[in-house]
Scaffold this motif. Structure first.
Motif, PDB file in Angstrom:
ATOM      1  N   GLU A  67       0.848  -1.189   0.000  1.00 28.34           N
ATOM      2  CA  GLU A  67       0.000   0.000   0.000  1.00 28.34           C
ATOM      3  C   GLU A  67       0.883   1.237   0.000  1.00 28.34           C
ATOM      4  OE1 GLU A  67      -2.852   0.022   3.165  1.00 28.34           O
ATOM      5  OE2 GLU A  67      -3.430  -2.053   2.708  1.00 28.34           O
ATOM      6  N   TYR A  68       0.520   2.157  -0.832  1.00 27.49           N
ATOM      7  CA  TYR A  68       1.338   3.352  -0.995  1.00 27.49           C
ATOM      8  C   TYR A  68       0.466   4.593  -0.898  1.00 27.49           C
ATOM      9  CZ  TYR A  68       4.779   0.004  -2.551  1.00 27.49           C
ATOM     10  OH  TYR A  68       5.642  -1.059  -2.597  1.00 27.49           O
ATOM     11  N   ALA A  69       1.076   5.663  -0.399  1.00 26.18           N
ATOM     12  CA  ALA A  69       0.385   6.947  -0.346  1.00 26.18           C
ATOM     13  C   ALA A  69       1.140   7.920  -1.229  1.00 26.18           C
ATOM     14  CB  ALA A  69       0.333   7.460   1.086  1.00 26.18           C
ATOM     15  N   ALA A  70       0.411   8.616  -2.075  1.00 26.36           N
ATOM     16  CA  ALA A  70       1.032   9.633  -2.923  1.00 26.36           C
ATOM     17  C   ALA A  70       0.518  10.991  -2.459  1.00 26.36           C
ATOM     18  CB  ALA A  70       0.687   9.381  -4.381  1.00 26.36           C
ATOM     19  N   TYR A  71       1.414  11.832  -1.990  1.00 26.21           N
ATOM     20  CA  TYR A  71       1.039  13.187  -1.573  1.00 26.21           C
ATOM     21  C   TYR A  71       1.349  14.115  -2.730  1.00 26.21           C
ATOM     22  CZ  TYR A  71       1.013  10.768   2.851  1.00 26.21           C
ATOM     23  OH  TYR A  71       0.748   9.858   3.837  1.00 26.21           O
ATOM     24  N   VAL A  72       0.325  14.695  -3.272  1.00 31.36           N
ATOM     25  CA  VAL A  72       0.472  15.458  -4.506  1.00 31.36           C
ATOM     26  C   VAL A  72       0.005  16.895  -4.275  1.00 31.36           C
ATOM     27  CG1 VAL A  72      -0.221  15.620  -6.936  1.00 31.36           C
ATOM     28  CG2 VAL A  72       0.012  13.372  -5.852  1.00 31.36           C
ATOM     29  N   VAL A  73       0.807  17.839  -4.729  1.00 27.41           N
ATOM     30  CA  VAL A  73       0.412  19.243  -4.667  1.00 27.41           C
ATOM     31  C   VAL A  73       0.187  19.735  -6.091  1.00 27.41           C
ATOM     32  CG1 VAL A  73       1.102  21.586  -4.050  1.00 27.41           C
ATOM     33  CG2 VAL A  73       1.660  19.678  -2.529  1.00 27.41           C
ATOM     34  N   ALA A  74      -0.973  20.325  -6.309  1.00 28.77           N
ATOM     35  CA  ALA A  74      -1.260  20.955  -7.597  1.00 28.77           C
ATOM     36  C   ALA A  74      -1.104  22.452  -7.403  1.00 28.77           C
ATOM     37  CB  ALA A  74      -2.686  20.625  -8.036  1.00 28.77           C
ATOM     38  N   TYR A  95      -3.401  11.641  -2.112  1.00 28.23           N
ATOM     39  CA  TYR A  95      -3.876  12.772  -1.320  1.00 28.23           C
ATOM     40  C   TYR A  95      -3.473  14.012  -2.109  1.00 28.23           C
ATOM     41  CZ  TYR A  95      -4.189   9.315   2.404  1.00 28.23           C
ATOM     42  OH  TYR A  95      -4.502   8.204   3.144  1.00 28.23           O
ATOM     43  N   VAL A  96      -4.438  14.687  -2.634  1.00 21.11           N
ATOM     44  CA  VAL A  96      -4.126  15.799  -3.527  1.00 21.11           C
ATOM     45  C   VAL A  96      -4.665  17.088  -2.936  1.00 21.11           C
ATOM     46  CG1 VAL A  96      -4.148  16.550  -5.926  1.00 21.11           C
ATOM     47  CG2 VAL A  96      -4.570  14.157  -5.400  1.00 21.11           C
ATOM     48  N   THR A  97      -3.816  18.097  -2.906  1.00 23.38           N
ATOM     49  CA  THR A  97      -4.282  19.403  -2.443  1.00 23.38           C
ATOM     50  C   THR A  97      -3.709  20.484  -3.351  1.00 23.38           C
ATOM     51  OG1 THR A  97      -4.659  20.765  -0.485  1.00 23.38           O
ATOM     52  CG2 THR A  97      -2.419  19.925  -0.816  1.00 23.38           C
ATOM     53  N   SER A  98      -4.251  21.685  -3.201  1.00 28.13           N
ATOM     54  CA  SER A  98      -3.823  22.789  -4.053  1.00 28.13           C
ATOM     55  C   SER A  98      -3.128  23.852  -3.219  1.00 28.13           C
ATOM     56  CB  SER A  98      -5.035  23.396  -4.752  1.00 28.13           C
ATOM     57  OG  SER A  98      -4.677  24.629  -5.342  1.00 28.13           O
ATOM     58  N   ALA A  99      -2.117  24.458  -3.814  1.00 24.10           N
ATOM     59  CA  ALA A  99      -1.403  25.520  -3.114  1.00 24.10           C
ATOM     60  C   ALA A  99      -1.979  26.892  -3.450  1.00 24.10           C
ATOM     61  CB  ALA A  99       0.078  25.475  -3.486  1.00 24.10           C
ATOM     62  N   ASP A 100      -2.832  26.966  -4.443  1.00 21.10           N
ATOM     63  CA  ASP A 100      -3.331  28.295  -4.819  1.00 21.10           C
ATOM     64  C   ASP A 100      -4.831  28.296  -5.154  1.00 21.10           C
ATOM     65  OD1 ASP A 100      -2.893  27.003  -7.378  1.00 21.10           O
ATOM     66  OD2 ASP A 100      -0.842  27.774  -7.320  1.00 21.10           O
ATOM     67  N   VAL A 101      -5.173  27.917  -6.367  1.00 19.90           N
ATOM     68  CA  VAL A 101      -6.580  27.996  -6.774  1.00 19.90           C
ATOM     69  C   VAL A 101      -7.136  26.595  -6.999  1.00 19.90           C
ATOM     70  CG1 VAL A 101      -6.204  30.243  -7.859  1.00 19.90           C
ATOM     71  CG2 VAL A 101      -5.980  28.170  -9.227  1.00 19.90           C
ATOM     72  N   MET A 115     -11.615  16.852  -8.154  1.00 16.24           N
ATOM     73  CA  MET A 115     -11.314  18.283  -8.034  1.00 16.24           C
ATOM     74  C   MET A 115     -10.247  18.447  -6.978  1.00 16.24           C
ATOM     75  SD  MET A 115     -14.837  20.423  -7.963  1.00 16.24           S
ATOM     76  CE  MET A 115     -14.181  22.077  -7.989  1.00 16.24           C
ATOM     77  N   VAL A 116      -9.456  19.487  -7.104  1.00 11.75           N
ATOM     78  CA  VAL A 116      -8.445  19.792  -6.102  1.00 11.75           C
ATOM     79  C   VAL A 116      -8.725  21.201  -5.594  1.00 11.75           C
ATOM     80  CG1 VAL A 116      -6.000  19.937  -5.623  1.00 11.75           C
ATOM     81  CG2 VAL A 116      -6.812  18.368  -7.371  1.00 11.75           C
ATOM     82  N   VAL A 117      -9.122  21.289  -4.336  1.00 11.24           N
ATOM     83  CA  VAL A 117      -9.585  22.554  -3.782  1.00 11.24           C
ATOM     84  C   VAL A 117      -8.580  23.030  -2.741  1.00 11.24           C
ATOM     85  CG1 VAL A 117     -11.493  23.675  -2.571  1.00 11.24           C
ATOM     86  CG2 VAL A 117     -11.954  21.789  -4.140  1.00 11.24           C
ATOM     87  N   PRO A 118      -8.139  24.288  -2.813  1.00 10.14           N
ATOM     88  CA  PRO A 118      -7.198  24.770  -1.790  1.00 10.14           C
ATOM     89  C   PRO A 118      -7.810  24.659  -0.391  1.00 10.14           C
ATOM     90  CG  PRO A 118      -8.002  26.576  -3.170  1.00 10.14           C
ATOM     91  CD  PRO A 118      -8.450  25.306  -3.815  1.00 10.14           C
ATOM     92  N   GLY A 119      -7.027  24.150   0.545  1.00 14.82           N
ATOM     93  CA  GLY A 119      -7.523  23.979   1.902  1.00 14.82           C
ATOM     94  C   GLY A 119      -8.182  22.644   2.164  1.00 14.82           C
TER      95      GLY A 119
END
Lengths: 171, 58
Positions: A67-74, A95-101, A115-119
């Motif tokens: 099992e693997y976790a990928a932490y991704v920043v868009a 686990y995907v998150t956004s740094a801006d919009v 969708m990737v939503v900031p916060g």
């Protein structure tokens, strides 16, 4: 009341059709285990991702047996890490998150899409098959270079993955 | 002109097995629509959706 035979026929057929549609979705959930994008992750501070355990250093890490976790920043305009390298025949949670919009995270040609939503942290779990290479696209308009925002997901064999993880970050 | 079901619903028609008004064309059309719906759904759900890689399971 007299009901015409044909009317009985198409009433029965439409009820069967509805049952078939419901049955299909139920089968999808029970058989292949199709799930929705989870809302289980707590909110984070999009302005302070560099202080976040998971997202200060976007990466893929092993969290269990196979099992693997990928932490991704868009962010405008790309995805980190790039490429995202995961092993074949494993369970990967993104686990995907956004740094801006607001961005989108769509592994092109597959069902992995959120969708990737900031916060917020979008969590999707998928099972990889054999080695393959997929493109990742942003599917929410995010700014002037939205059309150029892309990433890559590489599904590599277990041995190639271990080699990359241990040996070389150097390409 | 103006043939309709009510006008011809005579005493023998009430509870009778025979139907005076048989919209066989409509029945055929609906059967075709039905077949298109079933075939499209099977294709969209079972082949296109479930057949793709990386199905979200959690």
């Amino acid at each position: 009341m007299h009901i015409h035979a044909y009317e009985k026929l198409w009433l029965a057929a439409s009820v069967l059709l509805i049952l078939f549609l419901l049955g299909s979705v139920t089968y999808g959930a029970v058989g292949p285990g199709v799930a929705m994008v989870s809302d289980s992750e707590p909110a984070i501070d999009a302005g302070a991702l560099d202080e976040d355990d998971r997202f200060s250093e976007p990466r893929v890490e092993q969290v269990g047996e196979n099992e693997y976790a990928a932490y991704v920043v868009a962010r405008q305009f790309g995805f980190q890490p790039d490429p995202i390298v995961v092993p074949a025949n494993s369970t990967v949670t993104f686990y995907v998150t956004s740094a801006d919009v607001i961005h989108g995270f769509e592994v092109a040609g597959t069902n992995a899409n959120t969708m990737v939503v900031p916060g917020e942290v979008s969590e999707i779990t998928v099972e990889t098959d054999g080695p393959a290479e997929y493109g990742i696209v942003c599917n929410e308009y995010c700014g002037a270079a939205h059309h150029a925002m892309e990433g890559k997901l590489e599904v590599v064999s277990q041995s190639a993955y271990e080699e990359r993880a241990s040996g070389g970050d150097g390409e | 002109m103006g043939r309709n079901e009510t006008a011809h619903a005579s005493a023998e028609d009430v509870g009778g097995e025979t139907e005076e008004f048989d919209p066989i064309g409509t029945l055929t059309l609906i059967a075709i629509y039905f077949a298109i719906l079933v075939v499209s759904w099977v294709y969209i759900y079972y082949i296109e959706f479930l057949g793709r890689d990386l199905v979200i399971v959690g």
